[in-house]
Write a protein that holds these residues in place. Structure first.
Motif, PDB file in Angstrom:
ATOM      1  N   ILE A 142       0.833  -1.208   0.000  1.00  0.00           N
ATOM      2  CA  ILE A 142       0.000   0.000   0.000  1.00  0.00           C
ATOM      3  C   ILE A 142       0.866   1.256   0.000  1.00  0.00           C
ATOM      4  CG2 ILE A 142      -1.653   1.325   1.363  1.00  0.00           C
ATOM      5  CD1 ILE A 142      -2.863  -1.324   2.273  1.00  0.00           C
ATOM      6  N   GLU A 143       1.897   1.288   0.844  1.00  0.00           N
ATOM      7  CA  GLU A 143       2.765   2.462   0.916  1.00  0.00           C
ATOM      8  C   GLU A 143       3.547   2.660  -0.383  1.00  0.00           C
ATOM      9  OE1 GLU A 143       2.984   4.758   3.193  1.00  0.00           O
ATOM     10  OE2 GLU A 143       1.497   3.845   4.512  1.00  0.00           O
ATOM     11  N   THR A 144       3.974   1.566  -1.006  1.00  0.00           N
ATOM     12  CA  THR A 144       4.685   1.686  -2.276  1.00  0.00           C
ATOM     13  C   THR A 144       3.768   2.246  -3.361  1.00  0.00           C
ATOM     14  OG1 THR A 144       6.062  -0.208  -1.673  1.00  0.00           O
ATOM     15  CG2 THR A 144       6.040   0.440  -3.983  1.00  0.00           C
ATOM     16  N   THR A 145       2.530   1.742  -3.407  1.00  0.00           N
ATOM     17  CA  THR A 145       1.566   2.259  -4.380  1.00  0.00           C
ATOM     18  C   THR A 145       1.266   3.733  -4.138  1.00  0.00           C
ATOM     19  OG1 THR A 145       0.569   0.051  -4.506  1.00  0.00           O
ATOM     20  CG2 THR A 145      -0.705   1.892  -5.393  1.00  0.00           C
ATOM     21  N   SER A 146       1.125   4.100  -2.862  1.00  0.00           N
ATOM     22  CA  SER A 146       0.867   5.504  -2.523  1.00  0.00           C
ATOM     23  C   SER A 146       2.034   6.392  -2.934  1.00  0.00           C
ATOM     24  CB  SER A 146       0.621   5.629  -1.016  1.00  0.00           C
ATOM     25  OG  SER A 146       0.506   6.979  -0.636  1.00  0.00           O
ATOM     26  N   LEU A 147       3.249   5.879  -2.776  1.00  0.00           N
ATOM     27  CA  LEU A 147       4.420   6.663  -3.168  1.00  0.00           C
ATOM     28  C   LEU A 147       4.506   6.839  -4.674  1.00  0.00           C
ATOM     29  CD1 LEU A 147       7.111   8.009  -2.314  1.00  0.00           C
ATOM     30  CD2 LEU A 147       8.181   5.752  -2.540  1.00  0.00           C
ATOM     31  N   LEU A 148       4.158   5.784  -5.421  1.00  0.00           N
ATOM     32  CA  LEU A 148       4.293   5.841  -6.877  1.00  0.00           C
ATOM     33  C   LEU A 148       3.244   6.737  -7.530  1.00  0.00           C
ATOM     34  CD1 LEU A 148       5.174   2.111  -7.689  1.00  0.00           C
ATOM     35  CD2 LEU A 148       6.722   4.069  -7.560  1.00  0.00           C
ATOM     36  N   ILE A 149       2.038   6.777  -6.948  1.00  0.00           N
ATOM     37  CA  ILE A 149       0.968   7.567  -7.568  1.00  0.00           C
ATOM     38  C   ILE A 149       0.921   8.993  -7.019  1.00  0.00           C
ATOM     39  CG2 ILE A 149      -0.426   5.493  -7.918  1.00  0.00           C
ATOM     40  CD1 ILE A 149      -2.218   6.462  -5.630  1.00  0.00           C
ATOM     41  N   ARG A 150       1.863   9.344  -6.169  1.00  0.00           N
ATOM     42  CA  ARG A 150       1.832  10.686  -5.566  1.00  0.00           C
ATOM     43  C   ARG A 150       1.890  11.805  -6.603  1.00  0.00           C
ATOM     44  NH1 ARG A 150       5.744  11.345  -0.681  1.00  0.00           N
ATOM     45  NH2 ARG A 150       4.241   9.816   0.104  1.00  0.00           N
ATOM     46  N   PRO A 151       2.806  11.781  -7.582  1.00  0.00           N
ATOM     47  CA  PRO A 151       2.806  12.887  -8.561  1.00  0.00           C
ATOM     48  C   PRO A 151       1.515  12.965  -9.359  1.00  0.00           C
ATOM     49  CG  PRO A 151       4.256  11.112  -9.278  1.00  0.00           C
ATOM     50  CD  PRO A 151       3.880  10.815  -7.857  1.00  0.00           C
ATOM     51  N   LEU A 152       0.917  11.808  -9.692  1.00  0.00           N
ATOM     52  CA  LEU A 152      -0.346  11.821 -10.413  1.00  0.00           C
ATOM     53  C   LEU A 152      -1.459  12.408  -9.559  1.00  0.00           C
ATOM     54  CD1 LEU A 152      -2.053  11.013 -12.870  1.00  0.00           C
ATOM     55  CD2 LEU A 152      -2.329   8.752 -11.837  1.00  0.00           C
ATOM     56  N   ALA A 153      -1.498  12.013  -8.283  1.00  0.00           N
ATOM     57  CA  ALA A 153      -2.549  12.514  -7.391  1.00  0.00           C
ATOM     58  C   ALA A 153      -2.426  14.018  -7.170  1.00  0.00           C
ATOM     59  CB  ALA A 153      -2.482  11.777  -6.058  1.00  0.00           C
ATOM     60  N   LEU A 154      -1.188  14.501  -6.981  1.00  0.00           N
ATOM     61  CA  LEU A 154      -1.000  15.932  -6.755  1.00  0.00           C
ATOM     62  C   LEU A 154      -1.296  16.737  -8.013  1.00  0.00           C
ATOM     63  CD1 LEU A 154       2.260  15.873  -4.597  1.00  0.00           C
ATOM     64  CD2 LEU A 154      -0.090  16.167  -3.826  1.00  0.00           C
ATOM     65  N   GLY A 155      -0.897  16.210  -9.181  1.00  0.00           N
ATOM     66  CA  GLY A 155      -1.191  16.914 -10.426  1.00  0.00           C
ATOM     67  C   GLY A 155      -2.679  16.985 -10.710  1.00  0.00           C
ATOM     68  N   VAL A 156      -3.384  15.883 -10.466  1.00  0.00           N
ATOM     69  CA  VAL A 156      -4.827  15.869 -10.698  1.00  0.00           C
ATOM     70  C   VAL A 156      -5.531  16.787  -9.709  1.00  0.00           C
ATOM     71  CG1 VAL A 156      -6.880  14.408 -10.571  1.00  0.00           C
ATOM     72  CG2 VAL A 156      -4.839  13.590 -11.752  1.00  0.00           C
ATOM     73  N   ARG A 157      -5.055  16.823  -8.462  1.00  0.00           N
ATOM     74  CA  ARG A 157      -5.699  17.688  -7.456  1.00  0.00           C
ATOM     75  C   ARG A 157      -5.548  19.156  -7.822  1.00  0.00           C
ATOM     76  NH1 ARG A 157      -3.487  17.659  -1.408  1.00  0.00           N
ATOM     77  NH2 ARG A 157      -1.846  18.881  -2.416  1.00  0.00           N
ATOM     78  N   LEU A 158      -4.349  19.552  -8.234  1.00  0.00           N
ATOM     79  CA  LEU A 158      -4.134  20.937  -8.638  1.00  0.00           C
ATOM     80  C   LEU A 158      -5.007  21.298  -9.832  1.00  0.00           C
ATOM     81  CD1 LEU A 158      -2.600  23.610  -8.579  1.00  0.00           C
ATOM     82  CD2 LEU A 158      -0.812  22.551  -9.947  1.00  0.00           C
ATOM     83  N   THR A 159      -5.049  20.410 -10.823  1.00  0.00           N
ATOM     84  CA  THR A 159      -5.860  20.665 -12.016  1.00  0.00           C
ATOM     85  C   THR A 159      -7.342  20.756 -11.672  1.00  0.00           C
ATOM     86  OG1 THR A 159      -4.233  19.464 -13.338  1.00  0.00           O
ATOM     87  CG2 THR A 159      -6.384  19.854 -14.337  1.00  0.00           C
ATOM     88  N   ALA A 160      -7.822  19.819 -10.847  1.00  0.00           N
ATOM     89  CA  ALA A 160      -9.252  19.783 -10.512  1.00  0.00           C
ATOM     90  C   ALA A 160      -9.671  21.003  -9.698  1.00  0.00           C
ATOM     91  CB  ALA A 160      -9.563  18.505  -9.738  1.00  0.00           C
ATOM     92  N   ASN A 161      -8.852  21.411  -8.741  1.00  0.00           N
ATOM     93  CA  ASN A 161      -9.218  22.563  -7.910  1.00  0.00           C
ATOM     94  C   ASN A 161      -9.294  23.846  -8.730  1.00  0.00           C
ATOM     95  OD1 ASN A 161      -9.410  21.048  -5.574  1.00  0.00           O
ATOM     96  ND2 ASN A 161      -7.308  21.442  -4.943  1.00  0.00           N
ATOM     97  N   LEU A 162      -8.306  24.067  -9.584  1.00  0.00           N
ATOM     98  CA  LEU A 162      -8.319  25.289 -10.391  1.00  0.00           C
ATOM     99  C   LEU A 162      -9.418  25.256 -11.444  1.00  0.00           C
ATOM    100  CD1 LEU A 162      -4.476  25.835 -10.858  1.00  0.00           C
ATOM    101  CD2 LEU A 162      -6.030  27.015  -9.308  1.00  0.00           C
ATOM    102  N   THR A 163      -9.641  24.085 -12.055  1.00  0.00           N
ATOM    103  CA  THR A 163     -10.696  23.970 -13.060  1.00  0.00           C
ATOM    104  C   THR A 163     -12.068  24.197 -12.452  1.00  0.00           C
ATOM    105  OG1 THR A 163      -9.340  22.407 -14.323  1.00  0.00           O
ATOM    106  CG2 THR A 163     -11.695  22.474 -14.821  1.00  0.00           C
ATOM    107  N   ALA A 164     -12.314  23.591 -11.284  1.00  0.00           N
ATOM    108  CA  ALA A 164     -13.609  23.769 -10.619  1.00  0.00           C
ATOM    109  C   ALA A 164     -13.841  25.227 -10.232  1.00  0.00           C
ATOM    110  CB  ALA A 164     -13.676  22.872  -9.384  1.00  0.00           C
ATOM    111  N   GLY A 165     -12.802  25.883  -9.748  1.00  0.00           N
ATOM    112  CA  GLY A 165     -12.952  27.288  -9.372  1.00  0.00           C
ATOM    113  C   GLY A 165     -13.268  28.180 -10.556  1.00  0.00           C
ATOM    114  N   HIS A 166     -12.567  27.961 -11.679  1.00  0.00           N
ATOM    115  CA  HIS A 166     -12.840  28.757 -12.865  1.00  0.00           C
ATOM    116  C   HIS A 166     -14.246  28.507 -13.405  1.00  0.00           C
ATOM    117  CE1 HIS A 166      -8.580  29.464 -12.624  1.00  0.00           C
ATOM    118  NE2 HIS A 166      -8.581  30.214 -13.709  1.00  0.00           N
ATOM    119  N   LEU A 167     -14.684  27.262 -13.364  1.00  0.00           N
ATOM    120  CA  LEU A 167     -16.036  26.949 -13.834  1.00  0.00           C
ATOM    121  C   LEU A 167     -17.094  27.606 -12.959  1.00  0.00           C
ATOM    122  CD1 LEU A 167     -15.882  23.182 -14.909  1.00  0.00           C
ATOM    123  CD2 LEU A 167     -16.287  25.175 -16.371  1.00  0.00           C
TER     124      LEU A 167
END
Length: 212
Positions: free
Chosen positions: A145-170
């Motif tokens: 679980i910890e290895t999977t969490s470490l590997l997907i961290r850049p994807l999760a952070l990139g998606v979170r940044l994109t989703a927050n800014l996109t939702a705010g603009h919408l």
């Protein structure tokens, strides 16, 4: 009509040439230019104070060996902050609403920090994969679980940044459209919607700074 709301997230182009590079390099114009003096005016003083404050807050938890990351981390944060704030202006484009750009920034930095940690402190870096005091039967599952969490961290952070800014603009575009549509028929409701829009704009300024 619904599809037009997402037109603001498409990369602008002129004569078939994408203008996203201009949108990304425009914040550099807001920084002080080279001069014989360090401080030339009050704006330069304010900018240097802000950059010093950001660098101090970023580097405070790290020891002196980690301070060599100060330049790249401070530059990245100032860059993202200016892009996010400029994207809130009317008729502008926000490059950080593109998942490709966020992942392109997140993955190399994540990989660099991971490899640096494994090279300098391998035992401590690997020790984060297994919390202290874990029961023996749960060790394989927790490591996975910890290895999977470490590997997907850049994807999760990139998606979170994109989703927050996109939702705010919408939300800003939806509420502003409702304000303009309601004003001729229901001025009181339109003014209330305008108040909500102003509060949401203040919130989005805070979100732009936090996401940076």
């Amino acid at each position: 009509m619904n599809l037009s709301f997402f037109d603001q997230f498409s990369s602008p182009s002129f004569l078939g040439i994408p203008l996203v590079l201009i949108a990304m390099t425009f914040p550099a114009l807001l920084l002080p230019s080279l001069d014989n003096r360090w401080i030339t005016n009050r704006l330069s003083t304010l900018q240097l104070w802000f950059i010093n404050l950001v660098t101090k807050q970023l580097m405070m938890p790290l020891d002196k060996k980690g301070h060599k990351w100060a330049l790249i981390l401070t530059s990245l944060m100032i860059f993202l902050l200016l892009i996010n704030l400029l994207g809130l202006l009317p008729y502008t484009f926000t490059p950080t609403t593109q998942l490709s750009m966020n992942l392109a920034l997140a993955f190399p930095l994540w990989l660099a920090t991971l490899l640096t940690g494994l090279r300098n402190q391998p035992s401590i870096s690997l020790g984060h994969l297994l919390p202290e005091g874990t029961p023996t039967p749960l060790i394989p599952a927790l490591i996975l679980i910890e290895t999977t969490s470490l590997l997907i961290r850049p994807l999760a952070l990139g998606v979170r940044l994109t989703a927050n800014l996109t939702a705010g603009h919408l939300l800003i575009q939806l509420i502003s459209t409702a304000t303009a549509a309601l004003f001729p028929t229901m001025p009181a409701v339109s003014l209330l919607t305008l108040l909500i829009l102003l509060l949401l704009t203040i919130l989005e300024v805070a979100v732009a700074m936090i996401q940076a």
